[in-house]
Design a protein around this motif. Structure first.
Motif, PDB file in Angstrom:
ATOM      1  N   GLY A  35      47.503  45.016  26.817  1.00 14.73           N
ATOM      2  CA  GLY A  35      48.110  44.440  28.083  1.00 14.73           C
ATOM      3  C   GLY A  35      47.087  43.887  28.475  1.00 14.73           C
ATOM      4  O   GLY A  35      45.940  43.704  28.332  1.00 14.73           O
ATOM      5  N   LEU A  36      47.280  42.852  29.730  1.00 12.75           N
ATOM      6  CA  LEU A  36      46.591  42.189  30.597  1.00 12.75           C
ATOM      7  C   LEU A  36      46.409  43.390  31.961  1.00 12.75           C
ATOM      8  O   LEU A  36      47.316  43.599  32.415  1.00 12.75           O
ATOM      9  N   ASP A  37      45.121  42.994  32.117  1.00 16.11           N
ATOM     10  CA  ASP A  37      44.049  43.891  33.223  1.00 16.11           C
ATOM     11  C   ASP A  37      44.922  43.293  34.898  1.00 16.11           C
ATOM     12  O   ASP A  37      44.607  41.916  34.695  1.00 16.11           O
ATOM     13  N   PRO A  38      45.721  43.598  35.972  1.00 17.17           N
ATOM     14  CA  PRO A  38      45.582  42.819  37.029  1.00 17.17           C
ATOM     15  C   PRO A  38      44.138  42.337  36.927  1.00 17.17           C
ATOM     16  O   PRO A  38      44.252  41.470  38.144  1.00 17.17           O
ATOM     17  N   ASP A  39      43.252  42.957  37.529  1.00 20.02           N
ATOM     18  CA  ASP A  39      41.919  42.756  38.134  1.00 20.02           C
ATOM     19  C   ASP A  39      41.508  41.443  37.482  1.00 20.02           C
ATOM     20  O   ASP A  39      40.707  40.545  37.359  1.00 20.02           O
ATOM     21  N   LEU A  40      41.830  41.259  35.718  1.00 21.74           N
ATOM     22  CA  LEU A  40      41.116  39.962  35.523  1.00 21.74           C
ATOM     23  C   LEU A  40      41.915  38.792  35.980  1.00 21.74           C
ATOM     24  O   LEU A  40      41.421  37.472  35.726  1.00 21.74           O
ATOM     25  N   LEU A  41      43.189  38.705  35.962  1.00 21.07           N
ATOM     26  CA  LEU A  41      44.320  37.627  35.737  1.00 21.07           C
ATOM     27  C   LEU A  41      43.829  37.583  37.313  1.00 21.07           C
ATOM     28  O   LEU A  41      44.265  36.178  38.259  1.00 21.07           O
ATOM     29  N   ARG A  42      43.915  37.921  38.660  1.00 26.71           N
ATOM     30  CA  ARG A  42      43.189  38.088  40.123  1.00 26.71           C
ATOM     31  C   ARG A  42      42.219  37.635  40.259  1.00 26.71           C
ATOM     32  O   ARG A  42      42.100  36.728  40.991  1.00 26.71           O
ATOM     33  N   ALA A  43      41.428  37.418  39.096  1.00 29.37           N
ATOM     34  CA  ALA A  43      40.136  36.675  39.590  1.00 29.37           C
ATOM     35  C   ALA A  43      40.227  35.551  38.725  1.00 29.37           C
ATOM     36  O   ALA A  43      39.551  34.542  39.700  1.00 29.37           O
TER      37      ALA A  43
ATOM     38  N   VAL B  52      32.821  38.279  38.321  1.00 26.17           N
ATOM     39  CA  VAL B  52      33.535  37.462  37.738  1.00 26.17           C
ATOM     40  C   VAL B  52      32.946  36.425  37.132  1.00 26.17           C
ATOM     41  O   VAL B  52      34.072  36.029  36.533  1.00 26.17           O
ATOM     42  N   SER B  53      32.359  36.020  36.754  1.00 26.03           N
ATOM     43  CA  SER B  53      32.442  35.149  35.784  1.00 26.03           C
ATOM     44  C   SER B  53      32.554  35.944  34.443  1.00 26.03           C
ATOM     45  O   SER B  53      33.254  35.837  33.737  1.00 26.03           O
ATOM     46  N   MET B  54      32.326  37.386  34.438  1.00 26.19           N
ATOM     47  CA  MET B  54      32.751  38.187  33.061  1.00 26.19           C
ATOM     48  C   MET B  54      33.474  38.240  33.220  1.00 26.19           C
ATOM     49  O   MET B  54      34.108  38.845  32.030  1.00 26.19           O
ATOM     50  N   GLN B  55      34.523  38.093  33.734  1.00 23.42           N
ATOM     51  CA  GLN B  55      35.859  38.985  33.872  1.00 23.42           C
ATOM     52  C   GLN B  55      36.665  37.737  33.310  1.00 23.42           C
ATOM     53  O   GLN B  55      37.638  37.949  32.533  1.00 23.42           O
ATOM     54  N   VAL B  56      36.319  36.670  33.722  1.00 22.88           N
ATOM     55  CA  VAL B  56      36.835  35.793  32.692  1.00 22.88           C
ATOM     56  C   VAL B  56      36.857  35.510  31.456  1.00 22.88           C
ATOM     57  O   VAL B  56      37.756  35.230  30.641  1.00 22.88           O
ATOM     58  N   GLN B  57      35.064  35.048  30.881  1.00 19.38           N
ATOM     59  CA  GLN B  57      34.919  35.651  29.505  1.00 19.38           C
ATOM     60  C   GLN B  57      35.966  37.576  28.806  1.00 19.38           C
ATOM     61  O   GLN B  57      36.803  36.666  27.613  1.00 19.38           O
ATOM     62  N   ARG B  58      35.844  38.337  29.662  1.00 17.35           N
ATOM     63  CA  ARG B  58      36.574  39.137  29.010  1.00 17.35           C
ATOM     64  C   ARG B  58      38.671  38.477  29.268  1.00 17.35           C
ATOM     65  O   ARG B  58      39.158  38.972  28.068  1.00 17.35           O
ATOM     66  N   LEU B  59      38.890  38.198  29.875  1.00 15.71           N
ATOM     67  CA  LEU B  59      39.969  37.331  29.565  1.00 15.71           C
ATOM     68  C   LEU B  59      40.062  36.604  29.003  1.00 15.71           C
ATOM     69  O   LEU B  59      41.651  36.507  27.598  1.00 15.71           O
TER      70      LEU B  59
ATOM     71  N   ARG C 222      50.965  34.549  39.227  1.00 10.47           N
ATOM     72  CA  ARG C 222      50.972  34.386  40.516  1.00 10.47           C
ATOM     73  C   ARG C 222      51.888  35.403  40.315  1.00 10.47           C
ATOM     74  O   ARG C 222      52.552  36.356  41.251  1.00 10.47           O
ATOM     75  N   GLU C 223      52.932  35.163  39.381  1.00  5.56           N
ATOM     76  CA  GLU C 223      54.490  36.607  39.494  1.00  5.56           C
ATOM     77  C   GLU C 223      54.047  37.744  38.880  1.00  5.56           C
ATOM     78  O   GLU C 223      54.503  38.744  39.873  1.00  5.56           O
ATOM     79  N   LEU C 224      53.736  37.840  37.629  1.00  5.10           N
ATOM     80  CA  LEU C 224      52.573  39.402  37.942  1.00  5.10           C
ATOM     81  C   LEU C 224      51.981  39.957  38.995  1.00  5.10           C
ATOM     82  O   LEU C 224      52.233  40.989  38.648  1.00  5.10           O
ATOM     83  N   LEU C 225      50.712  39.165  39.420  1.00 12.76           N
ATOM     84  CA  LEU C 225      49.914  39.942  40.648  1.00 12.76           C
ATOM     85  C   LEU C 225      51.416  40.937  41.692  1.00 12.76           C
ATOM     86  O   LEU C 225      51.015  41.381  42.242  1.00 12.76           O
ATOM     87  N   ALA C 226      51.688  39.804  43.016  1.00 13.33           N
ATOM     88  CA  ALA C 226      53.393  39.926  43.139  1.00 13.33           C
ATOM     89  C   ALA C 226      54.239  40.937  42.617  1.00 13.33           C
ATOM     90  O   ALA C 226      53.962  41.693  43.157  1.00 13.33           O
ATOM     91  N   LEU C 227      54.487  41.173  41.080  1.00 13.06           N
ATOM     92  CA  LEU C 227      55.105  42.334  41.018  1.00 13.06           C
ATOM     93  C   LEU C 227      54.738  43.456  40.598  1.00 13.06           C
ATOM     94  O   LEU C 227      54.833  44.170  41.677  1.00 13.06           O
ATOM     95  N   ASN C 228      53.169  43.270  40.439  1.00 14.65           N
ATOM     96  CA  ASN C 228      52.245  44.871  39.830  1.00 14.65           C
ATOM     97  C   ASN C 228      51.520  45.015  42.197  1.00 14.65           C
ATOM     98  O   ASN C 228      51.795  46.410  42.129  1.00 14.65           O
ATOM     99  N   ASP C 229      52.068  44.474  42.729  1.00 15.75           N
ATOM    100  CA  ASP C 229      51.112  44.705  44.106  1.00 15.75           C
ATOM    101  C   ASP C 229      52.519  45.600  44.943  1.00 15.75           C
ATOM    102  O   ASP C 229      52.129  46.279  46.105  1.00 15.75           O
TER     103      ASP C 229
END
Length: 298
Positions: free
Chosen positions: A8-16, A40-47, A78-85
């Motif tokens: 799946g997609l890690d919400p922390d990566l999407l939030r960054a 944060v740069s590494m999070q984007v690279q992972r994403l 934004r939709e996924l993060l709002a639902l996650n929160d």
């Protein structure tokens, strides 16, 4: 065959990623997250590695730009993060009971209240929200009188030295019909709210300073009431461009009519609000405005 990523997609990566896109800066995004810029740069690279696509590029002068895949991802993030929160809050937050009284002009009620109330009811089913829709002047007076706990209002109506939260800041625009050209008439026919409205005062002052003649052709306490004659080609009005119904368009800056200043939408809390329900609803309202992609466009 559709390939499914079991991780799946890690919400922390999407939030960054979303914070970088919103701030236009790795540094400011890192400050919001509470991590270093390199992390944060590494999070984007992972994403990007997970997705197999570039989502951010650096333009001239180091400016952050979204790729086409990045623009697609931002809207869905934004939709996924709002639902996650929302899910997280529903299971982790303590059960809250009570009633919170909210006041808002109908300008914002139709656009945002259904979504706000639905999400809030899902995560806090034991809380009742009593809503009063009235012009900014009226809901602010009721807030000052202790009859409301929270009020959304247009900038310029807030009491002096009253704490405020800015939900949004952006441009006011002259709004005209897509089919007709009432903005070319002399005097300019206007559809505006009553004399207590800050937007009305701003519009009249701008025309007077530019030496343009005008006449107030229609008045209404609701935005729908000012839009109706504009759609018929009988007048122009003013509003943020995000909420135009079909058939209307915003004039470009300098197009026949004088420029208008930026304005703000504010959230005010009563002096003795009902707690903790007031703060929880305030957070829902702020998040709804913050995540509306239309309000990011200037």
């Amino acid at each position: 065959m559709v390939m499914i990523n079991p991780a799946g997609l890690d919400p922390d990566l999407l939030r960054a990623f979303a914070f970088i896109a919103e701030e236009g800066s790795f540094t400011r995004a890192a400050e919001r997250i509470g991590r270093t810029q390199s992390a944060v740069s590494m999070q984007v690279q992972r994403l990007e590695a997970v997705l197999g696509q570039k989502v951010l590029v650096r333009g001239k002068g180091g400016a952050i730009q979204l790729t086409p895949h990045g623009r697609y991802l931002l809207e869905r993030s934004r939709e996924l993060l709002a639902l996650n929160d929302e899910i997280w809050s529903a299971f982790r937050a303590p059960q809250i009971h009570g009633t919170v009284r909210l006041g808002t002009p109908d300008d914002y009620a139709l656009q945002y209240l259904p979504h706000i109330l639905r999400r809030f009811a899902d995560s806090h089913p034991a809380v009742q929200v009593d809503v009063t829709c009235a012009p900014s002047t009226d809901v602010v007076e009721r807030l000052k009188a202790g009859e409301l706990d929270l009020t959304v209002c247009s900038e310029g109506h807030e009491p002096r030295r009253w704490p405020v939260m800015e939900l949004w800041r952006g441009p006011l625009r002259w709004i005209t019909s897509e089919r007709y050209a009432a903005h070319r008439l002399d005097p300019v026919p206007l559809a505006v709210a009553d004399s207590g409205c800050v937007w009305r005062r701003v519009a009249l002052r701008s025309l007077e300073r530019a030496g343009r003649s005008y006449r107030v052709a229609y008045t209404s306490t609701s935005q729908a009431g000012t839009h109706a004659p504009v759609m018929a080609g009988l007048a122009v009005t003013i509003s943020p461009p995000a909420w135009m119904p079909e058939g209307l368009r915003a004039l470009a800056p300098g197009e026949f009519l004088p420029d208008l200043p930026d304005t703000g939408i504010l959230l005010l809390k009563g002096k003795d609000p009902r707690q903790p329900v007031t703060d929880v609803l305030a957070a829902h309202i702020a998040e709804t405005f913050r995540s509306d992609p239309r309000l990011l466009e200037r």
